[in-house]
Design a protein around this motif. Structure first.
Motif, PDB file in Angstrom:
ATOM      1  N   PRO A  56      85.913  79.496  74.174  1.00  0.00           N
ATOM      2  CA  PRO A  56      85.530  79.917  75.518  1.00  0.00           C
ATOM      3  C   PRO A  56      86.615  79.565  76.532  1.00  0.00           C
ATOM      4  CG  PRO A  56      83.758  78.696  74.450  1.00  0.00           C
ATOM      5  CD  PRO A  56      84.982  78.538  73.598  1.00  0.00           C
ATOM      6  N   PHE A  57      86.897  80.507  77.429  1.00  0.00           N
ATOM      7  CA  PHE A  57      87.918  80.304  78.453  1.00  0.00           C
ATOM      8  C   PHE A  57      87.358  80.756  79.794  1.00  0.00           C
ATOM      9  CE2 PHE A  57      91.771  81.360  80.879  1.00  0.00           C
ATOM     10  CZ  PHE A  57      92.445  80.165  80.760  1.00  0.00           C
ATOM     11  N   THR A  58      87.570  79.938  80.815  1.00  0.00           N
ATOM     12  CA  THR A  58      87.074  80.232  82.158  1.00  0.00           C
ATOM     13  C   THR A  58      88.229  80.225  83.145  1.00  0.00           C
ATOM     14  OG1 THR A  58      84.891  79.286  81.718  1.00  0.00           O
ATOM     15  CG2 THR A  58      85.587  79.334  84.015  1.00  0.00           C
ATOM     16  N   VAL A  59      88.195  81.164  84.091  1.00  0.00           N
ATOM     17  CA  VAL A  59      89.108  81.173  85.229  1.00  0.00           C
ATOM     18  C   VAL A  59      88.222  81.192  86.467  1.00  0.00           C
ATOM     19  CG1 VAL A  59      90.903  82.426  86.485  1.00  0.00           C
ATOM     20  CG2 VAL A  59      90.919  82.418  83.990  1.00  0.00           C
ATOM     21  N   ALA A  60      88.431  80.220  87.356  1.00  0.00           N
ATOM     22  CA  ALA A  60      87.579  80.128  88.539  1.00  0.00           C
ATOM     23  C   ALA A  60      88.356  79.568  89.722  1.00  0.00           C
ATOM     24  CB  ALA A  60      86.373  79.232  88.252  1.00  0.00           C
ATOM     25  N   ILE A  61      87.957  80.000  90.902  1.00  0.00           N
ATOM     26  CA  ILE A  61      88.482  79.425  92.134  1.00  0.00           C
ATOM     27  C   ILE A  61      87.621  78.204  92.432  1.00  0.00           C
ATOM     28  CG2 ILE A  61      88.876  79.804  94.599  1.00  0.00           C
ATOM     29  CD1 ILE A  61      89.131  82.821  93.913  1.00  0.00           C
ATOM     30  N   GLU A  62      88.267  77.061  92.611  1.00  0.00           N
ATOM     31  CA  GLU A  62      87.533  75.821  92.852  1.00  0.00           C
ATOM     32  C   GLU A  62      86.573  75.994  94.027  1.00  0.00           C
ATOM     33  OE1 GLU A  62      89.213  71.570  93.956  1.00  0.00           O
ATOM     34  OE2 GLU A  62      89.830  72.214  91.944  1.00  0.00           O
ATOM     35  N   ASN A  63      85.308  75.642  93.799  1.00  0.00           N
ATOM     36  CA  ASN A  63      84.239  75.794  94.799  1.00  0.00           C
ATOM     37  C   ASN A  63      84.090  77.244  95.254  1.00  0.00           C
ATOM     38  OD1 ASN A  63      83.754  72.963  94.862  1.00  0.00           O
ATOM     39  ND2 ASN A  63      85.550  72.743  96.176  1.00  0.00           N
ATOM     40  N   GLY A  64      84.380  78.192  94.355  1.00  0.00           N
ATOM     41  CA  GLY A  64      84.293  79.599  94.736  1.00  0.00           C
ATOM     42  C   GLY A  64      83.981  80.501  93.552  1.00  0.00           C
ATOM     43  N   ALA A  65      84.557  81.673  93.586  1.00  0.00           N
ATOM     44  CA  ALA A  65      84.257  82.717  92.614  1.00  0.00           C
ATOM     45  C   ALA A  65      84.701  82.350  91.197  1.00  0.00           C
ATOM     46  CB  ALA A  65      84.931  84.027  93.031  1.00  0.00           C
ATOM     47  N   VAL A  66      83.873  82.702  90.237  1.00  0.00           N
ATOM     48  CA  VAL A  66      84.221  82.571  88.821  1.00  0.00           C
ATOM     49  C   VAL A  66      84.679  83.953  88.362  1.00  0.00           C
ATOM     50  CG1 VAL A  66      83.371  82.043  86.514  1.00  0.00           C
ATOM     51  CG2 VAL A  66      82.542  80.735  88.469  1.00  0.00           C
ATOM     52  N   LEU A  67      85.925  84.033  87.908  1.00  0.00           N
ATOM     53  CA  LEU A  67      86.512  85.323  87.537  1.00  0.00           C
ATOM     54  C   LEU A  67      86.356  85.615  86.050  1.00  0.00           C
ATOM     55  CD1 LEU A  67      89.725  84.843  89.676  1.00  0.00           C
ATOM     56  CD2 LEU A  67      87.592  85.955  90.344  1.00  0.00           C
ATOM     57  N   ARG A  68      86.229  84.585  85.263  1.00  0.00           N
ATOM     58  CA  ARG A  68      85.976  84.715  83.816  1.00  0.00           C
ATOM     59  C   ARG A  68      85.106  83.518  83.446  1.00  0.00           C
ATOM     60  NH1 ARG A  68      89.923  86.233  78.999  1.00  0.00           N
ATOM     61  NH2 ARG A  68      88.812  85.352  77.236  1.00  0.00           N
ATOM     62  N   ASP A  69      83.904  83.790  82.986  1.00  0.00           N
ATOM     63  CA  ASP A  69      82.916  82.732  82.794  1.00  0.00           C
ATOM     64  C   ASP A  69      82.722  82.402  81.312  1.00  0.00           C
ATOM     65  OD1 ASP A  69      81.001  80.841  83.216  1.00  0.00           O
ATOM     66  OD2 ASP A  69      79.457  82.231  83.908  1.00  0.00           O
ATOM     67  N   GLY A  70      83.684  81.669  80.753  1.00  0.00           N
ATOM     68  CA  GLY A  70      83.545  81.215  79.375  1.00  0.00           C
ATOM     69  C   GLY A  70      83.644  82.299  78.322  1.00  0.00           C
ATOM     70  N   GLY A 105      92.110  77.226  85.199  1.00  0.00           N
ATOM     71  CA  GLY A 105      91.852  77.805  83.886  1.00  0.00           C
ATOM     72  C   GLY A 105      91.407  76.679  82.972  1.00  0.00           C
ATOM     73  N   THR A 106      90.258  76.849  82.308  1.00  0.00           N
ATOM     74  CA  THR A 106      89.745  75.796  81.437  1.00  0.00           C
ATOM     75  C   THR A 106      89.349  76.382  80.086  1.00  0.00           C
ATOM     76  OG1 THR A 106      87.531  76.015  82.387  1.00  0.00           O
ATOM     77  CG2 THR A 106      88.946  74.300  83.299  1.00  0.00           C
ATOM     78  N   VAL A 107      89.550  75.595  79.042  1.00  0.00           N
ATOM     79  CA  VAL A 107      89.217  76.015  77.676  1.00  0.00           C
ATOM     80  C   VAL A 107      88.296  74.964  77.058  1.00  0.00           C
ATOM     81  CG1 VAL A 107      91.281  74.895  76.703  1.00  0.00           C
ATOM     82  CG2 VAL A 107      90.163  76.760  75.453  1.00  0.00           C
ATOM     83  N   SER A 108      87.432  75.437  76.173  1.00  0.00           N
ATOM     84  CA  SER A 108      86.552  74.529  75.437  1.00  0.00           C
ATOM     85  C   SER A 108      86.855  74.637  73.949  1.00  0.00           C
ATOM     86  CB  SER A 108      85.082  74.881  75.692  1.00  0.00           C
ATOM     87  OG  SER A 108      84.247  74.041  74.920  1.00  0.00           O
ATOM     88  N   PHE A 109      86.939  73.471  73.298  1.00  0.00           N
ATOM     89  CA  PHE A 109      87.153  73.425  71.851  1.00  0.00           C
ATOM     90  C   PHE A 109      85.847  73.204  71.103  1.00  0.00           C
ATOM     91  CE2 PHE A 109      91.130  71.724  73.738  1.00  0.00           C
ATOM     92  CZ  PHE A 109      91.974  72.738  73.348  1.00  0.00           C
ATOM     93  N   ASP A 110      84.762  72.959  71.864  1.00  0.00           N
ATOM     94  CA  ASP A 110      83.481  72.639  71.215  1.00  0.00           C
ATOM     95  C   ASP A 110      82.354  73.533  71.736  1.00  0.00           C
ATOM     96  OD1 ASP A 110      83.196  71.616  73.763  1.00  0.00           O
ATOM     97  OD2 ASP A 110      83.051  69.526  73.122  1.00  0.00           O
ATOM     98  N   ASN A 111      82.692  74.804  71.927  1.00  0.00           N
ATOM     99  CA  ASN A 111      81.719  75.828  72.306  1.00  0.00           C
ATOM    100  C   ASN A 111      81.030  75.531  73.644  1.00  0.00           C
ATOM    101  OD1 ASN A 111      80.818  78.365  71.692  1.00  0.00           O
ATOM    102  ND2 ASN A 111      78.946  77.640  70.720  1.00  0.00           N
ATOM    103  N   GLY A 112      81.780  74.988  74.589  1.00  0.00           N
ATOM    104  CA  GLY A 112      81.277  74.812  75.938  1.00  0.00           C
ATOM    105  C   GLY A 112      80.672  73.464  76.266  1.00  0.00           C
ATOM    106  N   HIS A 113      80.701  72.516  75.325  1.00  0.00           N
ATOM    107  CA  HIS A 113      80.160  71.184  75.611  1.00  0.00           C
ATOM    108  C   HIS A 113      81.103  70.371  76.508  1.00  0.00           C
ATOM    109  CE1 HIS A 113      76.723  71.706  73.002  1.00  0.00           C
ATOM    110  NE2 HIS A 113      77.535  72.177  72.076  1.00  0.00           N
ATOM    111  N   SER A 114      82.394  70.589  76.362  1.00  0.00           N
ATOM    112  CA  SER A 114      83.377  69.934  77.224  1.00  0.00           C
ATOM    113  C   SER A 114      84.484  70.939  77.516  1.00  0.00           C
ATOM    114  CB  SER A 114      83.936  68.679  76.558  1.00  0.00           C
ATOM    115  OG  SER A 114      84.634  69.013  75.374  1.00  0.00           O
ATOM    116  N   TRP A 115      85.161  70.754  78.644  1.00  0.00           N
ATOM    117  CA  TRP A 115      86.189  71.692  79.106  1.00  0.00           C
ATOM    118  C   TRP A 115      87.476  70.936  79.402  1.00  0.00           C
ATOM    119  CZ3 TRP A 115      85.363  76.880  79.013  1.00  0.00           C
ATOM    120  CH2 TRP A 115      84.044  77.282  78.779  1.00  0.00           C
TER     121      TRP A 115
END
Length: 129
Positions: A56-70, A105-115
């Motif tokens: 899972p990969f997320t791109v988000a504006i801090e305290n704002g819009a999420v452009l890619r949600d996991g 940009g954040t990635v999870s190696f454990d299916n979203g449990h940690s980023w």
């Protein structure tokens, strides 16, 4: 003899970039791509250590819009060593002119449990330029 073992957090040297932004992070309205907005991308020979499709990969504006949600990393993104997400005109128009924003940009190696975060991008909309 005692051994002092410490686990250090992994630091990713890669970061989110925006080709339409100036080197100082200013994102001018005139630089946006008609009908699309601004491209946010992560690209490198290796996106991050232990990269694999399906992470899972997320791109988000801090305290704002999420452009890619996991959304899981696709085989195409993995084979091209490139992730692309658009910052749309609608999102851009909701940003305050002249205020600096942090894009993570954040990635999870454990299916979203940690980023785990890449190096952030700092953007400042300049709507009158």
């Amino acid at each position: 003899a005692a051994v002092d073992l410490r686990v250090q957090p992994m630091v990713f040297g890669n970061n989110v970039t925006c080709p339409q932004a100036d080197n100082d992070g200013q994102l001018k309205r005139t630089a946006l791509i008609t009908g699309k907005g601004a491209m946010l991308e992560v690209k490198a020979a290796v996106l991050w250590p232990f990269v694999a499709s399906g992470q899972p990969f997320t791109v988000a504006i801090e305290n704002g819009a999420v452009l890619r949600d996991g959304r899981p990393l696709s085989l195409g993104e993995l084979s091209n060593s490139r992730i692309e997400e658009w910052l749309s005109f609608a999102v851009y128009d909701n940003l305050v002119d002249g205020q600096q924003y942090t894009v993570n940009g954040t990635v999870s190696f454990d299916n979203g449990h940690s980023w785990h975060g890449l190096m952030p991008l700092r953007l400042t909309p300049r709507k009158l330029l």
